[in-house]
Design a protein around this motif. Structure first.
Motif, PDB file in Angstrom:
ATOM      1  N   LEU A  61       9.150  -1.824 -11.213  1.00 27.33           N
ATOM      2  CA  LEU A  61       7.863  -2.357 -11.671  1.00 27.33           C
ATOM      3  C   LEU A  61       7.135  -3.095 -10.547  1.00 27.33           C
ATOM      4  CD1 LEU A  61       8.891  -3.614 -15.219  1.00 27.33           C
ATOM      5  CD2 LEU A  61       7.506  -1.586 -14.665  1.00 27.33           C
ATOM      6  N   ALA A  62       7.875  -3.829  -9.731  1.00 24.67           N
ATOM      7  CA  ALA A  62       7.264  -4.547  -8.606  1.00 24.67           C
ATOM      8  C   ALA A  62       6.712  -3.560  -7.577  1.00 24.67           C
ATOM      9  CB  ALA A  62       8.273  -5.484  -7.963  1.00 24.67           C
ATOM     10  N   ALA A  63       7.491  -2.543  -7.243  1.00 20.24           N
ATOM     11  CA  ALA A  63       7.039  -1.546  -6.263  1.00 20.24           C
ATOM     12  C   ALA A  63       5.808  -0.807  -6.779  1.00 20.24           C
ATOM     13  CB  ALA A  63       8.166  -0.569  -5.951  1.00 20.24           C
ATOM     14  N   LYS A  64       5.806  -0.487  -8.056  1.00 24.13           N
ATOM     15  CA  LYS A  64       4.659   0.192  -8.654  1.00 24.13           C
ATOM     16  C   LYS A  64       3.428  -0.711  -8.639  1.00 24.13           C
ATOM     17  CE  LYS A  64       3.285   2.853 -12.725  1.00 24.13           C
ATOM     18  NZ  LYS A  64       2.135   3.304 -12.036  1.00 24.13           N
ATOM     19  N   ARG A  65       3.597  -1.976  -8.967  1.00 21.47           N
ATOM     20  CA  ARG A  65       2.482  -2.930  -8.965  1.00 21.47           C
ATOM     21  C   ARG A  65       1.892  -3.041  -7.559  1.00 21.47           C
ATOM     22  NH1 ARG A  65       0.597  -7.680 -11.818  1.00 21.47           N
ATOM     23  NH2 ARG A  65       2.012  -7.203 -13.506  1.00 21.47           N
ATOM     24  N   ILE A  66       2.767  -3.100  -6.559  1.00 18.62           N
ATOM     25  CA  ILE A  66       2.295  -3.187  -5.172  1.00 18.62           C
ATOM     26  C   ILE A  66       1.579  -1.897  -4.775  1.00 18.62           C
ATOM     27  CG2 ILE A  66       3.038  -3.317  -2.757  1.00 18.62           C
ATOM     28  CD1 ILE A  66       5.352  -5.155  -3.819  1.00 18.62           C
ATOM     29  N   ALA A  67       2.183  -0.752  -5.068  1.00 20.09           N
ATOM     30  CA  ALA A  67       1.591   0.535  -4.697  1.00 20.09           C
ATOM     31  C   ALA A  67       0.230   0.748  -5.356  1.00 20.09           C
ATOM     32  CB  ALA A  67       2.536   1.669  -5.068  1.00 20.09           C
ATOM     33  N   ASP A  68       0.073   0.283  -6.578  1.00 17.77           N
ATOM     34  CA  ASP A  68      -1.178   0.456  -7.312  1.00 17.77           C
ATOM     35  C   ASP A  68      -2.239  -0.594  -6.965  1.00 17.77           C
ATOM     36  OD1 ASP A  68      -0.015   2.603  -8.584  1.00 17.77           O
ATOM     37  OD2 ASP A  68       0.390   1.534 -10.458  1.00 17.77           O
ATOM     38  N   SER A  69      -1.871  -1.584  -6.164  1.00 17.74           N
ATOM     39  CA  SER A  69      -2.808  -2.662  -5.839  1.00 17.74           C
ATOM     40  C   SER A  69      -3.866  -2.186  -4.842  1.00 17.74           C
ATOM     41  CB  SER A  69      -2.057  -3.854  -5.263  1.00 17.74           C
ATOM     42  OG  SER A  69      -1.663  -3.590  -3.936  1.00 17.74           O
ATOM     43  N   LYS A  70      -4.857  -3.032  -4.630  1.00 18.11           N
ATOM     44  CA  LYS A  70      -5.958  -2.704  -3.721  1.00 18.11           C
ATOM     45  C   LYS A  70      -5.746  -3.256  -2.313  1.00 18.11           C
ATOM     46  CE  LYS A  70      -9.266  -2.223  -7.376  1.00 18.11           C
ATOM     47  NZ  LYS A  70     -10.534  -2.603  -7.957  1.00 18.11           N
ATOM     48  N   MET A  71      -4.577  -3.857  -2.049  1.00 22.38           N
ATOM     49  CA  MET A  71      -4.343  -4.390  -0.704  1.00 22.38           C
ATOM     50  C   MET A  71      -4.144  -3.239   0.282  1.00 22.38           C
ATOM     51  SD  MET A  71      -0.451  -5.930  -0.875  1.00 22.38           S
ATOM     52  CE  MET A  71      -0.614  -6.696  -2.449  1.00 22.38           C
ATOM     53  N   ASN A  72      -4.266  -3.541   1.558  1.00 25.75           N
ATOM     54  CA  ASN A  72      -4.149  -2.466   2.552  1.00 25.75           C
ATOM     55  C   ASN A  72      -2.703  -1.955   2.636  1.00 25.75           C
ATOM     56  OD1 ASN A  72      -2.615  -3.838   4.644  1.00 25.75           O
ATOM     57  ND2 ASN A  72      -4.476  -4.926   5.202  1.00 25.75           N
ATOM     58  N   ASP A  73      -2.574  -0.748   3.135  1.00 24.59           N
ATOM     59  CA  ASP A  73      -1.270  -0.073   3.158  1.00 24.59           C
ATOM     60  C   ASP A  73      -0.221  -0.808   3.981  1.00 24.59           C
ATOM     61  OD1 ASP A  73      -2.219   1.901   1.488  1.00 24.59           O
ATOM     62  OD2 ASP A  73      -2.627   3.332   3.100  1.00 24.59           O
ATOM     63  N   GLU A  74      -0.641  -1.456   5.055  1.00 23.72           N
ATOM     64  CA  GLU A  74       0.306  -2.196   5.892  1.00 23.72           C
ATOM     65  C   GLU A  74       0.956  -3.332   5.100  1.00 23.72           C
ATOM     66  OE1 GLU A  74       0.221  -5.018   9.830  1.00 23.72           O
ATOM     67  OE2 GLU A  74      -1.197  -3.349   9.739  1.00 23.72           O
ATOM     68  N   LYS A  75       0.143  -4.081   4.372  1.00 25.33           N
ATOM     69  CA  LYS A  75       0.688  -5.173   3.558  1.00 25.33           C
ATOM     70  C   LYS A  75       1.560  -4.627   2.425  1.00 25.33           C
ATOM     71  CE  LYS A  75      -2.535  -8.861   4.507  1.00 25.33           C
ATOM     72  NZ  LYS A  75      -3.774  -8.430   5.114  1.00 25.33           N
ATOM     73  N   LYS A  76       1.144  -3.521   1.834  1.00 23.48           N
ATOM     74  CA  LYS A  76       1.953  -2.899   0.777  1.00 23.48           C
ATOM     75  C   LYS A  76       3.348  -2.566   1.308  1.00 23.48           C
ATOM     76  CE  LYS A  76      -1.746  -0.640  -1.819  1.00 23.48           C
ATOM     77  NZ  LYS A  76      -2.273   0.650  -2.294  1.00 23.48           N
TER      78      LYS A  76
END
Length: 93
Positions: A61-76
């Protein structure tokens, strides 16, 4: 490939994933706060004991939340790497 991680920026990015979850920290404590809060999230410590999910589910769930977020790919990627490291440490202990 020995780059320095900006934990303050990662903590700021992590804050965008959660509404109403204040994570106060100075720049010197950003790494400790980030590692602690991710560990608590994977262990589901913010949930009532009878409603807790196992660490595998929480990691997904955490990985999915991060992947679906609008932050840049490097931070993800950095946040997911930290999650993986903490999850592996939980599994080995």
């Amino acid at each position: 490939m020995n780059e320095t991680i900006d934990y303050s920026a990662l903590l700021t990015a992590y804050r965008t994933l959660w509404v109403n979850r204040p994570l106060p920290a100075s720049d010197e404590k950003s790494k400790e706060v980030l590692v602690e809060i991710i560990g608590r999230d994977i262990r589901d410590e913010n949930t009532h004991p009878r409603a807790r999910k196992n660490p595998y589910v929480k990691f997904y769930l955490a990985a999915k939340r991060i992947a679906d977020s609008k932050m840049n790919d490097e931070k993800k990627m950095e946040l997911i790497k930290i999650h993986i490291s903490i999850f592996e440490n939980l599994e080995n202990n």
